[in-house]
Design a protein around this motif. Structure first.
Motif, PDB file in Angstrom:
ATOM      1  N   LEU A 122      10.204   6.766  -3.741  1.00  0.00           N
ATOM      2  CA  LEU A 122       9.221   5.680  -3.827  1.00  0.00           C
ATOM      3  C   LEU A 122       9.876   4.354  -3.458  1.00  0.00           C
ATOM      4  CD1 LEU A 122       6.499   4.449  -4.592  1.00  0.00           C
ATOM      5  CD2 LEU A 122       7.284   4.421  -6.978  1.00  0.00           C
ATOM      6  N   ALA A 123      11.050   4.086  -4.028  1.00  0.00           N
ATOM      7  CA  ALA A 123      11.742   2.845  -3.689  1.00  0.00           C
ATOM      8  C   ALA A 123      12.157   2.824  -2.228  1.00  0.00           C
ATOM      9  CB  ALA A 123      12.964   2.672  -4.594  1.00  0.00           C
ATOM     10  N   ASP A 124      12.560   3.979  -1.698  1.00  0.00           N
ATOM     11  CA  ASP A 124      13.017   4.008  -0.313  1.00  0.00           C
ATOM     12  C   ASP A 124      11.888   3.708   0.661  1.00  0.00           C
ATOM     13  OD1 ASP A 124      15.433   4.470   1.313  1.00  0.00           O
ATOM     14  OD2 ASP A 124      14.242   6.067   2.225  1.00  0.00           O
ATOM     15  N   LEU A 125      10.647   4.043   0.282  1.00  0.00           N
ATOM     16  CA  LEU A 125       9.510   3.621   1.114  1.00  0.00           C
ATOM     17  C   LEU A 125       9.555   2.111   1.317  1.00  0.00           C
ATOM     18  CD1 LEU A 125       6.430   5.582  -0.350  1.00  0.00           C
ATOM     19  CD2 LEU A 125       7.535   5.974   1.861  1.00  0.00           C
ATOM     20  N   GLY A 126       9.740   1.393   0.203  1.00  0.00           N
ATOM     21  CA  GLY A 126       9.789  -0.064   0.286  1.00  0.00           C
ATOM     22  C   GLY A 126      11.020  -0.572   0.993  1.00  0.00           C
ATOM     23  N   TRP A 127      12.165   0.045   0.720  1.00  0.00           N
ATOM     24  CA  TRP A 127      13.391  -0.414   1.378  1.00  0.00           C
ATOM     25  C   TRP A 127      13.316  -0.231   2.890  1.00  0.00           C
ATOM     26  CZ3 TRP A 127      16.441   2.698  -2.797  1.00  0.00           C
ATOM     27  CH2 TRP A 127      16.581   1.900  -3.940  1.00  0.00           C
ATOM     28  N   GLN A 128      12.744   0.865   3.322  1.00  0.00           N
ATOM     29  CA  GLN A 128      12.621   1.094   4.764  1.00  0.00           C
ATOM     30  C   GLN A 128      11.716   0.046   5.405  1.00  0.00           C
ATOM     31  OE1 GLN A 128      14.214   3.294   6.686  1.00  0.00           O
ATOM     32  NE2 GLN A 128      15.311   4.243   4.999  1.00  0.00           N
ATOM     33  N   ILE A 129      10.578  -0.187   4.797  1.00  0.00           N
ATOM     34  CA  ILE A 129       9.624  -1.153   5.361  1.00  0.00           C
ATOM     35  C   ILE A 129      10.205  -2.566   5.316  1.00  0.00           C
ATOM     36  CG2 ILE A 129       7.353  -2.209   5.042  1.00  0.00           C
ATOM     37  CD1 ILE A 129       6.416   0.555   3.982  1.00  0.00           C
ATOM     38  N   ALA A 130      10.851  -2.921   4.208  1.00  0.00           N
ATOM     39  CA  ALA A 130      11.450  -4.250   4.104  1.00  0.00           C
ATOM     40  C   ALA A 130      12.565  -4.442   5.125  1.00  0.00           C
ATOM     41  CB  ALA A 130      11.994  -4.470   2.696  1.00  0.00           C
ATOM     42  N   GLY A 131      13.177  -3.348   5.555  1.00  0.00           N
ATOM     43  CA  GLY A 131      14.211  -3.424   6.582  1.00  0.00           C
ATOM     44  C   GLY A 131      13.672  -3.383   7.989  1.00  0.00           C
ATOM     45  N   PRO A 183       0.804  -1.232   0.000  1.00  0.00           N
ATOM     46  CA  PRO A 183       0.000   0.000   0.000  1.00  0.00           C
ATOM     47  C   PRO A 183       0.830   1.273   0.000  1.00  0.00           C
ATOM     48  CG  PRO A 183      -0.887  -1.575   1.580  1.00  0.00           C
ATOM     49  CD  PRO A 183       0.436  -2.107   1.136  1.00  0.00           C
ATOM     50  N   ALA A 184       1.946   1.271   0.743  1.00  0.00           N
ATOM     51  CA  ALA A 184       2.776   2.483   0.799  1.00  0.00           C
ATOM     52  C   ALA A 184       3.366   2.801  -0.566  1.00  0.00           C
ATOM     53  CB  ALA A 184       3.884   2.307   1.834  1.00  0.00           C
ATOM     54  N   MET A 185       3.887   1.800  -1.250  1.00  0.00           N
ATOM     55  CA  MET A 185       4.464   2.054  -2.561  1.00  0.00           C
ATOM     56  C   MET A 185       3.388   2.364  -3.594  1.00  0.00           C
ATOM     57  SD  MET A 185       7.628  -0.670  -2.826  1.00  0.00           S
ATOM     58  CE  MET A 185       8.196   0.110  -4.347  1.00  0.00           C
ATOM     59  N   TRP A 186       2.241   1.765  -3.442  1.00  0.00           N
ATOM     60  CA  TRP A 186       1.128   2.055  -4.362  1.00  0.00           C
ATOM     61  C   TRP A 186       0.706   3.513  -4.242  1.00  0.00           C
ATOM     62  CZ3 TRP A 186      -4.577   1.605  -3.200  1.00  0.00           C
ATOM     63  CH2 TRP A 186      -5.336   1.781  -4.355  1.00  0.00           C
ATOM     64  N   LEU A 187       0.480   3.972  -3.024  1.00  0.00           N
ATOM     65  CA  LEU A 187       0.114   5.376  -2.829  1.00  0.00           C
ATOM     66  C   LEU A 187       1.260   6.296  -3.216  1.00  0.00           C
ATOM     67  CD1 LEU A 187      -1.809   5.151   0.573  1.00  0.00           C
ATOM     68  CD2 LEU A 187      -2.786   5.418  -1.730  1.00  0.00           C
ATOM     69  N   GLY A 188       2.489   5.819  -3.042  1.00  0.00           N
ATOM     70  CA  GLY A 188       3.643   6.621  -3.396  1.00  0.00           C
ATOM     71  C   GLY A 188       3.811   6.828  -4.886  1.00  0.00           C
ATOM     72  N   SER A 189       3.066   6.086  -5.702  1.00  0.00           N
ATOM     73  CA  SER A 189       3.134   6.279  -7.153  1.00  0.00           C
ATOM     74  C   SER A 189       2.246   7.431  -7.629  1.00  0.00           C
ATOM     75  CB  SER A 189       2.749   4.979  -7.878  1.00  0.00           C
ATOM     76  OG  SER A 189       1.404   4.626  -7.614  1.00  0.00           O
ATOM     77  N   LEU A 190       1.542   8.087  -6.711  1.00  0.00           N
ATOM     78  CA  LEU A 190       0.658   9.195  -7.082  1.00  0.00           C
ATOM     79  C   LEU A 190       1.367  10.296  -7.872  1.00  0.00           C
ATOM     80  CD1 LEU A 190      -2.019  10.745  -6.962  1.00  0.00           C
ATOM     81  CD2 LEU A 190      -1.339  11.571  -4.685  1.00  0.00           C
ATOM     82  N   PRO A 191       2.565  10.757  -7.467  1.00  0.00           N
ATOM     83  CA  PRO A 191       3.173  11.841  -8.240  1.00  0.00           C
ATOM     84  C   PRO A 191       3.399  11.496  -9.704  1.00  0.00           C
ATOM     85  CG  PRO A 191       4.712  10.985  -6.594  1.00  0.00           C
ATOM     86  CD  PRO A 191       3.375  10.423  -6.279  1.00  0.00           C
ATOM     87  N   PHE A 192       3.582  10.218 -10.020  1.00  0.00           N
ATOM     88  CA  PHE A 192       3.829   9.841 -11.410  1.00  0.00           C
ATOM     89  C   PHE A 192       2.542   9.859 -12.229  1.00  0.00           C
ATOM     90  CE2 PHE A 192       6.926   7.910  -8.581  1.00  0.00           C
ATOM     91  CZ  PHE A 192       8.078   8.482  -9.085  1.00  0.00           C
TER      92      PHE A 192
END
Length: 256
Positions: A203-212, A138-147
């Motif tokens: 956007l990628a860092d949202l995922g990297w942070q959560i995955a970490g 969900p975080a990365m999905w919402l983070g795609s809004l600017p694109f």
């Protein structure tokens, strides 16, 4: 009416072979290639496993093109073909049209995001806790809004001949400079500063942070929000200069 437009936009994109090839198949293929080449390297404490880091980067890569391709090139083509002009005969306001376009951009970003993650789990054995999966996607999905917003701005600002190559060039440049192809840690100090200012990296860092195992940083959220506001402003200006956005033939495509 907004819901009907949204459904129509999603169906049209999901039937588009170019969308499927570039936003779904390509990120999965790149993930399998890069994870096979670089994903098996040992990691130091506090670092993400290579297969996880690459998964997040390629999920972002696919989601970005999904959001961008559903808006920019398609809107420019619809302006040229007269489709937006035909909508004037329907009870559709400009706000409804823009809402449907942005929502469709977000919706078609989701398959690429999810399918890269599914591939990582099924083929490379990636494992995250349940809360991480529930937060990451969900975080990365919402983070795609600017694109999606960037695509709307491009679609109303340029013609159909320029929309696709310009969108794709910005997509590839943003992905490369944002650290989706090469980990930001391996970039020079100057390029790292550029990467950290780009929405692709955040956007990628949202995922990297959560995955970490961490919460997204304030900087990630703030920079993505700032880009969203900026692109939204450009989209409004492109759509309604002086109060009304001219279509390809100089007429207003849709009443505001």
């Amino acid at each position: 009416m907004t819901l009907h437009l949204f459904r129509l936009e999603c169906l049209r994109m999901l039937r588009d072979p170019r969308y499927l090839a570039l936003a779904v198949v390509a990120p999965i293929g790149f993930y399998l290639l890069f994870a096979s080449l670089f994903g098996g390297k040992p990691t130091q404490p506090g670092q993400l496993q290579g297969t996880v880091e690459i998964m997040v980067a390629m999920a972002a890569y696919g989601a970005i093109w999904g959001a961008l391709s559903a808006t920019g090139p398609r809107i420019a083509h619809e302006r040229s073909s007269g489709w937006l002009e035909q909508l004037r005969a329907m009870p559709v306001t400009g706000r409804q049209l823009l809402t449907a376009k942005i929502a469709a951009g977000l919706a078609v970003a989701l398959p690429a995001l999810v399918l890269v993650c599914v591939t990582a789990v099924a083929v490379k054995g990636v494992r995250l806790d349940a809360w991480q999966w529930c937060a990451l996607i969900p975080a990365m999905w919402l983070g795609s809004l600017p694109f999606a917003l960037m695509g709307v701005a491009l679609g109303f600002a340029v013609g159909p001949e320029a929309a696709f190559p310009l969108s794709y060039a910005l997509y590839m440049a943003g992905s490369a400079l944002g650290g989706l192809w090469v980990p930001p840690a391996q970039l020079s100090a100057g390029l790292r500063d550029v990467a950290h200012a780009l929405p692709t990296n955040r956007l990628a860092d949202l995922g990297w942070q959560i995955a970490g195992g961490h919460a997204p940083t304030v900087a990630d959220v703030a920079i993505l929000a700032a880009w969203s506001v900026g692109f939204a402003g450009l989209a409004v200006l492109a759509y309604r200069p002086g109060g009304r956005r001219a279509g390809a033939d100089g007429t207003s495509p849709v009443s505001a």
